[in-house]
Design a protein around this motif. Structure first.
Motif, PDB file in Angstrom:
ATOM      1  N   ALA A 233      11.839 -29.631 -41.003  1.00 29.48           N
ATOM      2  CA  ALA A 233      10.909 -30.734 -41.254  1.00 29.48           C
ATOM      3  C   ALA A 233      10.197 -30.497 -42.580  1.00 29.48           C
ATOM      4  O   ALA A 233       9.757 -29.383 -42.874  1.00 29.48           O
ATOM      5  N   ASP A 234      10.075 -31.534 -43.366  1.00 29.09           N
ATOM      6  CA  ASP A 234       9.502 -31.388 -44.706  1.00 29.09           C
ATOM      7  C   ASP A 234       8.016 -31.097 -44.611  1.00 29.09           C
ATOM      8  O   ASP A 234       7.272 -31.749 -43.870  1.00 29.09           O
ATOM      9  N   ARG A 235       7.540 -30.131 -45.407  1.00 24.39           N
ATOM     10  CA  ARG A 235       6.133 -29.713 -45.364  1.00 24.39           C
ATOM     11  C   ARG A 235       5.203 -30.803 -45.891  1.00 24.39           C
ATOM     12  O   ARG A 235       4.075 -30.942 -45.413  1.00 24.39           O
ATOM     13  N   TRP A 236       5.653 -31.561 -46.902  1.00 26.52           N
ATOM     14  CA  TRP A 236       4.776 -32.605 -47.434  1.00 26.52           C
ATOM     15  C   TRP A 236       4.468 -33.647 -46.356  1.00 26.52           C
ATOM     16  O   TRP A 236       3.322 -34.096 -46.226  1.00 26.52           O
ATOM     17  N   HIS A 237       5.476 -34.014 -45.582  1.00 21.68           N
ATOM     18  CA  HIS A 237       5.244 -34.987 -44.515  1.00 21.68           C
ATOM     19  C   HIS A 237       4.357 -34.395 -43.420  1.00 21.68           C
ATOM     20  O   HIS A 237       3.527 -35.110 -42.828  1.00 21.68           O
ATOM     21  N   LEU A 238       4.493 -33.101 -43.135  1.00 18.45           N
ATOM     22  CA  LEU A 238       3.613 -32.464 -42.157  1.00 18.45           C
ATOM     23  C   LEU A 238       2.160 -32.514 -42.626  1.00 18.45           C
ATOM     24  O   LEU A 238       1.246 -32.832 -41.848  1.00 18.45           O
ATOM     25  N   TRP A 239       1.940 -32.185 -43.882  1.00 19.56           N
ATOM     26  CA  TRP A 239       0.569 -32.196 -44.405  1.00 19.56           C
ATOM     27  C   TRP A 239       0.013 -33.615 -44.444  1.00 19.56           C
ATOM     28  O   TRP A 239      -1.180 -33.830 -44.183  1.00 19.56           O
ATOM     29  N   ARG A 240       0.877 -34.583 -44.739  1.00 21.94           N
ATOM     30  CA  ARG A 240       0.413 -35.971 -44.735  1.00 21.94           C
ATOM     31  C   ARG A 240       0.020 -36.407 -43.322  1.00 21.94           C
ATOM     32  O   ARG A 240      -1.020 -37.069 -43.144  1.00 21.94           O
ATOM     33  N   ASN A 241       0.823 -36.066 -42.328  1.00 18.40           N
ATOM     34  CA  ASN A 241       0.477 -36.411 -40.946  1.00 18.40           C
ATOM     35  C   ASN A 241      -0.823 -35.743 -40.513  1.00 18.40           C
ATOM     36  O   ASN A 241      -1.644 -36.346 -39.818  1.00 18.40           O
ATOM     37  N   LEU A 242      -1.018 -34.490 -40.935  1.00 22.58           N
ATOM     38  CA  LEU A 242      -2.279 -33.813 -40.628  1.00 22.58           C
ATOM     39  C   LEU A 242      -3.443 -34.517 -41.305  1.00 22.58           C
ATOM     40  O   LEU A 242      -4.520 -34.686 -40.705  1.00 22.58           O
ATOM     41  N   GLY A 243      -3.238 -34.949 -42.561  1.00 22.99           N
ATOM     42  CA  GLY A 243      -4.301 -35.664 -43.261  1.00 22.99           C
ATOM     43  C   GLY A 243      -4.687 -36.961 -42.560  1.00 22.99           C
ATOM     44  O   GLY A 243      -5.872 -37.321 -42.517  1.00 22.99           O
ATOM     45  N   GLU A 244      -3.714 -37.670 -42.007  1.00 23.47           N
ATOM     46  CA  GLU A 244      -4.023 -38.893 -41.272  1.00 23.47           C
ATOM     47  C   GLU A 244      -4.846 -38.584 -40.020  1.00 23.47           C
ATOM     48  O   GLU A 244      -5.768 -39.339 -39.678  1.00 23.47           O
ATOM     49  N   ALA A 245      -4.516 -37.474 -39.340  1.00 21.64           N
ATOM     50  CA  ALA A 245      -5.302 -37.084 -38.169  1.00 21.64           C
ATOM     51  C   ALA A 245      -6.725 -36.695 -38.569  1.00 21.64           C
ATOM     52  O   ALA A 245      -7.689 -37.018 -37.864  1.00 21.64           O
ATOM     53  N   VAL A 246      -6.866 -36.010 -39.699  1.00 23.11           N
ATOM     54  CA  VAL A 246      -8.202 -35.636 -40.180  1.00 23.11           C
ATOM     55  C   VAL A 246      -9.009 -36.885 -40.504  1.00 23.11           C
ATOM     56  O   VAL A 246     -10.205 -36.982 -40.174  1.00 23.11           O
ATOM     57  N   GLU A 247      -8.390 -37.868 -41.150  1.00 27.50           N
ATOM     58  CA  GLU A 247      -9.110 -39.095 -41.502  1.00 27.50           C
ATOM     59  C   GLU A 247      -9.547 -39.849 -40.255  1.00 27.50           C
ATOM     60  O   GLU A 247     -10.662 -40.392 -40.201  1.00 27.50           O
ATOM     61  N   ARG A 248      -8.701 -39.891 -39.229  1.00 28.87           N
ATOM     62  CA  ARG A 248      -9.099 -40.564 -37.982  1.00 28.87           C
ATOM     63  C   ARG A 248     -10.254 -39.822 -37.312  1.00 28.87           C
ATOM     64  O   ARG A 248     -11.158 -40.446 -36.734  1.00 28.87           O
TER      65      ARG A 248
END
Length: 537
Positions: A233-248
């Motif tokens: 799994a690509d790390r950039w997409h993992l970090w982006r998904n984590l960022g969306e959870a942080v924003e929520r």
């Protein structure tokens, strides 16, 4: 001898023929040449023949010389085939590096036009050839692209990158496959379904590692087509998904952000003694056009959901995008959406210079043009009309009201959590410390984000299970949703946090594909686009 040596140097593809004459005809340079071949091989059976049948003259367009069009009048021989069982009775000789069967251009000229066609496409390539004295039409260049053979691929690469691209955004998509080791395109698939990817992997064995984003179709296709391959799994997409959870998470705790306003008012400005614009209204107090429309759409979407309609059907009924409908369905209340759809009070560029303008106004400077010139020296990029409108209430005798600091937005606070701590300035660091001190959930969120970042940067995927368990012990529902997604794809996520491979080269080729599509003015048929993606440098 000197002329022959000069021809051999300037025209190496004419080394196998005898040049009899070079002359000019109008704006064209013409070369008369002939062959002195005594025998030739049949193109079908390969048997040499010395029995000549006849000779004839071919006219070949060659690469320009001295900025002038060049034509070659070449006399070649036709031979009888000596093999009685061969289907061919006679055949014409071909000159290596110069001619091909039925070719009306020399091989170097055809290769030059093919390179132009692959690099620029039809229209742009045709415009360039007009300046190279070898002018051809755009359709000729397109035919040259389509005639090129595709590179053979008997087996798949060891490390394969997979990603999708849009033929027509929102309607049809394809899949691009990359050899991660060499960063080259190996194939282009017509869609982005699991069946297509699985069939390709089965037809091209040898793939050991598959780098992909977190799309479920690619995960399923890779598992079916190459069950022994390691999915990454690509790390950039993992970090982006984590960022969306942080924003929520910060959206749910956004009521703590106004507590940072007092800190902002006491912080000295790095350059000017300025104050921020007026604090915005809360989402619940907004009655502007965007707020009213958002509340109405939220109510309609949730009413249709209760009636049993799906996202696609709701999007069709309301004439909205499916992603927009999904955003409305995930929001528990309209206020959750209004945090991201504007404040109802758009800040002005001059708000940052309010303190300076008030100071100069009290000093007696009331000329808008003069004030605008002074602001430009301080970095202002707006117009003098905006300055004139900004100070107009002051001319009417209204008392200037001092502005209060604006609290940070959810997006700004999200950046504090996701950025490297060493990249935060002193003010941002103090605000982050204060925010996490007043909210235990945000303090726990800060710890988990830093731990995940260290795990990702240091390739410690073995610690993922412990990190997931630590997150589940805290009251962070949005982060729990992120963890649920990791659980569904945990093996690929662990590999992505452990191995050095990523989908970076794939994203680069997707961007290159977009550039090729724009060059083709929206007329990139799948077969033509495929050739350019595979063959263009």
């Amino acid at each position: 001898m000197l002329i022959k040596e000069l021809v051999a140097i300037l025209f190496p593809h004419l080394a196998r023929v005898c040049v009899d004459q070079v002359f000019r005809s109008g704006a064209t340079v013409r070369i008369r040449a002939r062959t002195d071949t005594m025998e030739a091989a049949c193109p079908d059976c390969g048997i040499q023949s010395r029995r000549r049948h006849s000779h004839y003259e071919r006219q070949l367009s060659d690469i320009a010389v001295g900025g002038q069009e060049l034509l070659i009048h070449l006399r070649v021989h036709r031979f009888f085939c000596r093999n009685v069982v061969c289907a061919r009775t006679t055949f014409a000789e071909q000159i290596p590096d110069l001619t091909v069967r039925y070719g009306r251009r020399s091989i170097p000229a055809a290769q030059a036009l093919q390179a132009i066609a692959l690099a620029l496409g039809g229209r742009a390539g045709a415009r360039l050839t007009q300046h190279l004295a070898t002018s051809v039409s755009r359709m000729t260049l397109i035919r040259l692209i389509r005639s090129l053979p595709e590179p053979p691929l008997p087996a798949g690469p060891r490390v394969l990158g997979v990603d999708d691209f849009a033929y027509r955004r929102g309607h049809s998509y394809g899949t691009i496959l990359i050899d991660i080791s060499t960063s080259t395109v190996v194939d282009v698939l017509t869609d982005r379904t699991a069946d297509t990817l699985a069939a390709w992997l089965q037809a091209h064995p040898g793939v050991e590692i598959v780098c992909r984003d977190r799309a479920g179709a690619y995960a399923e296709g890779a598992a079916r087509g190459a069950p022994d391959a390691i999915q990454v799994a690509d790390r950039w997409h993992l970090w982006r998904n984590l960022g969306e959870a942080v924003e929520r998470t910060l959206t749910r705790h956004r009521h703590h952000l106004p507590s940072l306003t007092s800190m902002l008012s006491t912080q000295p400005s790095p350059s000017l003694p300025l104050q921020a614009p007026t604090a915005p209204r809360s989402p619940a107090d907004r009655e502007d056009r965007i707020a009213i429309r958002t509340r109405e759409r939220h109510a309609v979407v949730h009413a249709l959901l209760k009636q049993g309609h799906g996202v696609r059907e709701i999007a069709r009924r309301l004439n909205l995008g499916r992603n927009t409908i999904r955003r409305f369905t995930r929001a528990g209340s309209p206020e959750d959406l209004l945090v991201h759809t504007g404040t109802g009070q758009r800040p002005k560029a001059l708000d940052a210079y309010d303190g300076y303008l008030r100071k100069r106004w009290t000093e007696g400077c009331t000329n808008a043009e003069l004030l605008c010139g002074e602001l430009r020296d301080l970095g202002y990029r707006g117009s003098s009309t905006a300055v004139r409108q900004y100070i107009r209430p002051w001319r009417a005798g209204l008392p200037p009201t001092p502005t209060s600091p604006r609290p940070p937005t959810v997006r700004q606070a999200t950046g504090w959590f996701l950025r490297n701590p060493t990249h935060l300035d002193a003010g941002e660091q103090r605000q982050l410390d204060t925010l996490t001190a007043v909210c235990p959930q945000l303090a726990a969120l800060r710890v988990h984000v830093r731990q995940f970042a260290e795990m990702m940067m240091n390739r410690r995927g073995r610690n993922l299970e412990a990190w997931i368990n630590a997150v589940l012990r805290d009251d962070l529902p949005e982060l729990h949703s992120f963890v649920t997604g990791l659980r569904r794809d945990q093996d690929a996520v662990t590999a992505g946090l452990s191995l050095p491979y990523s989908s970076g080269p794939v994203e680069g080729h997707v961007n290159r594909t977009k550039m090729i599509k724009r060059q083709m003015y929206g007329r990139a048929n799948p077969d033509l686009l495929r050739k350019r993606i595979l063959l263009a440098d």
